[in-house]
Every structure is written in structure tokens, then in C-alpha cells.
Design an enzyme around this catalytic site. Structure first.
Site, PDB file in Angstrom:
ATOM      1  CG  HIS A 140     -14.487  26.528  18.829  1.00 25.60           C
ATOM      2  ND1 HIS A 140     -14.791  26.301  20.157  1.00 25.60           N
ATOM      3  CD2 HIS A 140     -13.650  27.586  18.813  1.00 25.60           C
ATOM      4  CE1 HIS A 140     -14.168  27.184  20.908  1.00 25.60           C
ATOM      5  NE2 HIS A 140     -13.463  27.980  20.123  1.00 25.60           N
ATOM      6  CB  THR A 148      -6.679  24.680  25.251  1.00 28.52           C
ATOM      7  OG1 THR A 148      -5.713  24.387  24.224  1.00 28.52           O
ATOM      8  CG2 THR A 148      -7.756  23.595  25.249  1.00 28.52           C
ATOM      9  CG  ASN A 172      -3.544  39.360  12.825  1.00 31.15           C
ATOM     10  OD1 ASN A 172      -4.340  38.677  12.196  1.00 31.15           O
ATOM     11  ND2 ASN A 172      -2.613  40.086  12.256  1.00 31.15           N
TER      12      ASN A 172
END
Length: 280
Positions: free
Chosen positions: A118, A121, A265
Site C-alpha cells: 500500500h 501520499t 468514486n
């Protein structure tokens, strides 16, 4: 269309550039494995609860031979936080308006010996301006060599900006990426920071180095492990571990909550979930 100031546009441009570099490298790994997998990109637009346009982003997903499912998303959004949620965001209690731009990446791998990963930033603007994010490695079958490689590369990036950065942000990651109800860490850690405000240029340089460190270390680890033979037991271990990863992201992950609370989204927000997982 959202009007961005110089700092906002500078951050956005970097996150989009980093996306392009990462996706190109991941596609190159697929080609090395004899796969023609490519990223599929889908743009999306956000409408703020006020009814005004609120920016949007691009969701990139690839499903290949090495990367069972990898998502690399970039978004640039703005508007106002609703209700009580504003009080939980740095600098938004006084004024709920916000701007956010960033990159978010999660990779779930086909070979259990290749660690999932993962990286996120971001740059946020409320009544304050700050950077945050980090990267953490999530192997179903940990290798000390890979863990050391990942951490050493992140430490070198941290050391360029502050002698205490690595120790501080490693501990922050250890504390954050922990599943209390399982009493286990999500993986072997990395670094995590938030609310880096004040000197834009210095903080932006550090955030850029986190991205470069990820791009340096993770593809190297993938290439080291992607041809390792694996057993059904290895796959079972990976699927069990993925269940824990899903639990963390749905119960504790602040980025998931931020996306849901700001009208992001849904496909992009939940792209962090693995394609397959088991709960024994």
C-alpha cells in the site's frame, strides 16, 4: 472547473507524474512475466453536496499474471465537509471547505511469496495546508530480506530530511497499521506521517522522496519473488491474510472513510479490497 493555486497545481502534477511512472514499471514487470496486461483507466467527476462541481480523478486498475489486482488512483477534489465529519479533519472545524489531491495505490499479488503493498501520499488544504501519507509492506509469507530492503530504502529517504524522521514515522506506521480486534499488525510496516505543514517546499520534497523510495524498492522485491514456486498451503495463507487486510480497510482505514464521506468514486475507494479472500 476547479481553480488551483500554484501549490495545489504543483502537488497535483507530481502525483499524476508518479502515477505514470509506477504504472509503467508495473506493466514492464508484467511483460517480463510474459503477460500483455495493461492498466485500464476510468475517469470520474465529483459533485459537491452543494451541487457545485467538486473535481474528480482517474482510477487505474490492472489484472495480470504477476499483479492479480493492482489499483493506482489519483484524485483532485474540493468542496465542503458535511456535518460532524469536518471536526475530525485537521483545520476544518473552523471552516468546512477543503481541497485534496493525492495518489493511492494497493497491489494484491498472484504469487503468495510476493508481498502486497500500500502507498498513499496527499496534499490537503483546509484553514491549514499539509502533506501526509506513506507506504507499508504486507507479505502473506514474510522474508527478512524483503522487509529489510523496503525499510532501508524508506529510511534513506527519511534521513535526507530529518535524522528523527524514520524512527518517528516508522512508529506511526506500526501504531496505525494495527488490527486491534485481531491483535496483529497488518504487515511488516513502513512509514506513515500526517499534518506536515509549514514549509511547503521542504515537506513536498519529502513526500516526493517517499514516492521515489517506493518506486525504487517495491518493483525490486516483486522481481525477486515473482517466480518462486508456491503450494496450495501458501495460497491458503495468502487468502487468510487478505481477509485481515480487508477488515482493516473497512473498519479502521481513514482514507476509506475520507473517500466515502467526501463523495468519492466508490470503485476507486474500494479498489483496496482483494479480489479473493477467506475467513476460516
Amino acid at each position: 472547473m476547479m481553480q488551483l493555486d500554484t501549490e495545489q497545481q504543483t502537488a497535483r502534477t507530481w502525483f499524476e507524474s508518479l502515477r505514470d511512472q509506477i504504472c509503467a514499471e508495473f506493466e514492464a514487470i508484467e511483460r517480463e512475466a510474459g503477460s500483455d496486461a495493461r492498466f485500464d483507466y476510468a475517469g470520474w467527476d465529483r459533485t459537491d453536496p452543494s451541487g457545485e462541481p467538486g473535481g474528480g480523478g482517474v482510477r487505474g486498475v490492472m489484472k495480470g499474471k504477476v499483479f492479480e489486482k493492482v489499483g493506482v488512483n489519483v484524485s483532485t477534489v474540493g468542496g465542503s465537509f458535511e456535518g460532524e465529519f469536518a471536526k475530525s479533519i485537521h483545520g476544518a472545524a473552523e471552516d468546512p471547505s477543503f481541497f485534496a489531491t493525492g495518489i493511492s495505490l494497493v497491489a494484491h499479488m498472484a504469487n503468495p511469496h510476493v508481498p502486497a503493498v500500500h502507498m498513499n501520499t496527499r496534499f490537503l488544504v483546509t484553514t491549514k495546508r499539509w502533506f501526509g501519507g506513506g507506504a507499508d509492506l504486507n507479505p502473506p509469507l514474510p522474508y527478512d530480506e524483503d522487509t529489510a530492503d523496503f525499510h532501508a530504502t524508506l529510511k534513506a529517504a527519511c534521513d535526507r530530511h530529518g535524522e528523527d524522521y524514520y524512527a518517528r514515522y516508522k512508529k506511526w506506521a506500526d501504531d496505525y497499521f494495527y488490527i486491534p480486534h485481531r491483535q496483529v499488525h497488518r504487515g511488516v510496516g513502513g512509514i506513515f506521517c500526517d499534518h506536515l505543514e509549514g514549509d511547503f517546499d521542504a515537506n513536498f520534497a519529502f513526500i516526493q522522496d517517499i514516492g521515489r523510495a517506493f518506486l525504487d524498492s517495491y518493483p525490486r522485491i516483486v522481481r525477486r519473488r515473482m517466480h518462486t514456486p508456491f503450494t496450495d498451503a501458501d495460497t491458503a495463507q495468502m487468502l487468510t491474510w487478505r481477509g485481515r487486510y480487508a477488515e482493516f480497510n473497512l473498519v479502521y482505514d481513514r482514507g476509506t472513510l475520507f473517500g466515502l464521506k467526501t463523495g468519492g468514486n466508490i470503485d476507486a475507494i474500494l479498489m483496496s479490497l482483494p479480489p479473493l479472500a477467506t475467513w476460516a
